[in-house]
Write a protein that holds these residues in place. Structure first.
Motif, PDB file in Angstrom:
ATOM      1  N   UNK A 190     -10.563 -12.197  34.561  1.00  0.00           N
ATOM      2  CA  UNK A 190      -9.156 -12.073  34.931  1.00  0.00           C
ATOM      3  C   UNK A 190      -8.267 -12.586  33.799  1.00  0.00           C
ATOM      4  N   UNK A 191      -7.092 -11.984  33.610  1.00  0.00           N
ATOM      5  CA  UNK A 191      -6.184 -12.432  32.541  1.00  0.00           C
ATOM      6  C   UNK A 191      -5.698 -13.853  32.788  1.00  0.00           C
ATOM      7  N   UNK A 192      -5.690 -14.653  31.723  1.00  0.00           N
ATOM      8  CA  UNK A 192      -5.197 -16.030  31.802  1.00  0.00           C
ATOM      9  C   UNK A 192      -3.733 -16.109  31.385  1.00  0.00           C
ATOM     10  N   UNK A 193      -3.369 -15.351  30.365  1.00  0.00           N
ATOM     11  CA  UNK A 193      -2.021 -15.382  29.819  1.00  0.00           C
ATOM     12  C   UNK A 193      -1.453 -13.968  29.762  1.00  0.00           C
ATOM     13  N   UNK A 194      -0.196 -13.876  29.354  1.00  0.00           N
ATOM     14  CA  UNK A 194       0.414 -12.575  29.135  1.00  0.00           C
ATOM     15  C   UNK A 194      -0.172 -11.924  27.890  1.00  0.00           C
ATOM     16  N   UNK A 195      -0.099 -10.608  27.818  1.00  0.00           N
ATOM     17  CA  UNK A 195      -0.566  -9.888  26.634  1.00  0.00           C
ATOM     18  C   UNK A 195       0.359 -10.169  25.460  1.00  0.00           C
ATOM     19  N   UNK A 196      -0.222 -10.218  24.250  1.00  0.00           N
ATOM     20  CA  UNK A 196       0.521 -10.460  23.021  1.00  0.00           C
ATOM     21  C   UNK A 196       0.382  -9.255  22.099  1.00  0.00           C
ATOM     22  N   UNK A 197       1.516  -8.692  21.657  1.00  0.00           N
ATOM     23  CA  UNK A 197       1.469  -7.619  20.653  1.00  0.00           C
ATOM     24  C   UNK A 197       1.378  -8.270  19.276  1.00  0.00           C
ATOM     25  N   UNK A 198       0.338  -7.909  18.505  1.00  0.00           N
ATOM     26  CA  UNK A 198       0.107  -8.599  17.232  1.00  0.00           C
ATOM     27  C   UNK A 198       0.384  -7.718  16.018  1.00  0.00           C
ATOM     28  N   UNK A 199       0.676  -6.426  16.218  1.00  0.00           N
ATOM     29  CA  UNK A 199       1.054  -5.569  15.081  1.00  0.00           C
ATOM     30  C   UNK A 199       2.268  -4.736  15.466  1.00  0.00           C
ATOM     31  N   UNK A 248       4.488  -0.940  14.793  1.00  0.00           N
ATOM     32  CA  UNK A 248       4.109   0.471  14.796  1.00  0.00           C
ATOM     33  C   UNK A 248       3.653   0.948  13.430  1.00  0.00           C
ATOM     34  N   UNK A 249       4.139   0.301  12.356  1.00  0.00           N
ATOM     35  CA  UNK A 249       3.783   0.753  11.011  1.00  0.00           C
ATOM     36  C   UNK A 249       2.354   0.376  10.624  1.00  0.00           C
ATOM     37  N   UNK A 250       1.744  -0.544  11.349  1.00  0.00           N
ATOM     38  CA  UNK A 250       0.401  -1.011  10.983  1.00  0.00           C
ATOM     39  C   UNK A 250      -0.671   0.042  11.223  1.00  0.00           C
ATOM     40  N   UNK A 251      -0.533   0.850  12.280  1.00  0.00           N
ATOM     41  CA  UNK A 251      -1.484   1.911  12.591  1.00  0.00           C
ATOM     42  C   UNK A 251      -2.927   1.401  12.535  1.00  0.00           C
ATOM     43  N   UNK A 252      -3.272   0.374  13.302  1.00  0.00           N
ATOM     44  CA  UNK A 252      -4.592  -0.247  13.188  1.00  0.00           C
ATOM     45  C   UNK A 252      -5.710   0.581  13.819  1.00  0.00           C
ATOM     46  N   UNK A 253      -6.912   0.456  13.254  1.00  0.00           N
ATOM     47  CA  UNK A 253      -8.117   0.990  13.874  1.00  0.00           C
ATOM     48  C   UNK A 253      -8.676  -0.074  14.819  1.00  0.00           C
ATOM     49  N   UNK A 295      -4.301 -20.173  19.908  1.00  0.00           N
ATOM     50  CA  UNK A 295      -5.219 -20.269  21.047  1.00  0.00           C
ATOM     51  C   UNK A 295      -4.753 -19.474  22.265  1.00  0.00           C
ATOM     52  N   UNK A 296      -3.600 -18.803  22.158  1.00  0.00           N
ATOM     53  CA  UNK A 296      -3.175 -17.889  23.213  1.00  0.00           C
ATOM     54  C   UNK A 296      -3.318 -16.430  22.786  1.00  0.00           C
ATOM     55  N   UNK A 297      -3.857 -16.210  21.569  1.00  0.00           N
ATOM     56  CA  UNK A 297      -4.015 -14.860  21.059  1.00  0.00           C
ATOM     57  C   UNK A 297      -2.802 -14.328  20.336  1.00  0.00           C
ATOM     58  N   UNK A 298      -1.738 -15.131  20.215  1.00  0.00           N
ATOM     59  CA  UNK A 298      -0.516 -14.693  19.537  1.00  0.00           C
ATOM     60  C   UNK A 298      -0.685 -14.775  18.030  1.00  0.00           C
ATOM     61  N   UNK A 299       0.072 -13.945  17.315  1.00  0.00           N
ATOM     62  CA  UNK A 299      -0.011 -13.897  15.855  1.00  0.00           C
ATOM     63  C   UNK A 299       0.509 -15.190  15.236  1.00  0.00           C
ATOM     64  N   UNK A 300      -0.181 -15.635  14.181  1.00  0.00           N
ATOM     65  CA  UNK A 300       0.241 -16.777  13.377  1.00  0.00           C
ATOM     66  C   UNK A 300       0.451 -16.295  11.946  1.00  0.00           C
ATOM     67  N   UNK A 301       1.625 -16.487  11.402  1.00  0.00           N
ATOM     68  CA  UNK A 301       1.860 -16.086  10.029  1.00  0.00           C
ATOM     69  C   UNK A 301       1.997 -14.583   9.896  1.00  0.00           C
ATOM     70  N   UNK A 302       1.619 -14.079   8.712  1.00  0.00           N
ATOM     71  CA  UNK A 302       1.810 -12.669   8.400  1.00  0.00           C
ATOM     72  C   UNK A 302       0.463 -11.990   8.174  1.00  0.00           C
TER      73      UNK A 302
END
Length: 285
Positions: free
Chosen positions: A104-113, A115-120, A152-159
């Motif tokens: 079950x989810x513990x925290x809210x979802x975090x967007x880490x990129x 639209x320009x990143x186009x990640x695989x 530790x919450x899955x959020x982005x740190x730095x760049x």
């Protein structure tokens, strides 16, 4: 795995791209399927015998495609990362969410990129900050393998930063990251023609610590590499597409030292020329 194979996901929908994290006392499974409008992401807690210990949990609820999941044992549960694809806008973004051991989810979802990143499909590893995410960004003028520290919450740190030397990443990426560092294995495309699999040693934060090393040395060409820590070095598998004396594509297994220097190799079963990233793992014994 018990024989015959267990059917874990009971659905008439098309289930795709599973990811599995071992938590010691059981497993967390993630996948996406189209049982509702659009492809959504689901998780499920499993016992050590791969039996359900709960019901599938729907993680996403929107009109776009959520899939390409990755999982990492994390803080008593699991860290989930996935790609959200909006075909109408032509955009792909990476998201993360921390799960408890019951999936079950513990925290809210975090967007880490953006639209320009186009990640695989992402890869996750532990780091002093919490975790590190890596992915290939192949649609930019200088394709690269990107790394991003997560808290530790899955959020982005730095760049976000790139780790390839020649900015010619192509295809899949995999990583094995431990408390003392690790390695990333990725595909590159040379002059738009030749496919190679390359290795680069990285520190515990995902930053490079040595020069790139070519694993599919000419005349071999290869793609879809995967890596796992093994002994004092690493085991690497990839799809060898062509090589001297090779009549058809095959899966090649390499054993390399901590810098990626090949120690031995073995060609395994014949394989298709495409099919996505290979998977290599090490059993406890």
């Amino acid at each position: 795995v018990p024989e015959p194979a267990l059917r874990i996901v009971e659905t008439t929908a098309t289930a795709r791209a599973p990811a599995l994290a071992s938590l010691g006392s059981g497993y967390v499974l993630a996948w996406h399927d189209n049982r509702v409008d659009g492809d959504e992401l689901y998780t499920l807690a499993l016992s050590l015998d791969f039996l359900h210990t709960g019901e599938p949990i729907r993680i996403t609820d929107n009109s776009v495609l959520d899939g390409d999941a990755a999982l990492l044992p994390f803080d008593g549960g699991a860290l989930l990362a996935w790609i959200q694809t909006d075909s109408a806008l032509g955009e792909r973004r990476a998201w993360t969410r921390v799960l408890d051991a019951d999936a079950t989810p513990r925290d809210l979802a975090e967007r880490i990129t953006d639209a320009e990143s186009d990640p695989t499909r992402p890869v996750l590893g532990h780091s002093p900050s919490g975790a590190v995410a890596l992915w290939a960004q192949t649609s930019s003028p200088e394709p690269d393998v990107m790394r991003l520290a997560l808290d530790d919450s899955g959020a982005a740190l730095g760049v976000v930063s790139g780790i390839t030397a020649e900015h010619n990443a192509s295809g899949t990426v995999d990583a094995a990251i431990t408390s003392g560092g690790g390695a990333v294995v990725f595909g590159v495309l040379i002059e738009g023609v030749r496919s190679e699999v390359r290795f680069r040693a990285i520190g515990e934060t995902g930053s490079p610590t040595s020069a790139e090393r070519i694993l599919s040395e000419a005349p071999a060409t290869g793609a879809d590499g995967s890596v796992v820590a093994f002994s004092t070095g690493f085991a690497v598998a990839y799809r060898v597409l062509a090589d001297a004396g090779l009549h058809s594509p095959a899966i090649r297994l390499l054993f390399v030292d901590a810098t990626g220097l090949e120690l031995s190799s073995l060609d395994l079963a014949p394989a298709a020329a495409s099919g996505g990233r290979t998977t290599v793992s090490v059993s406890p014994d």
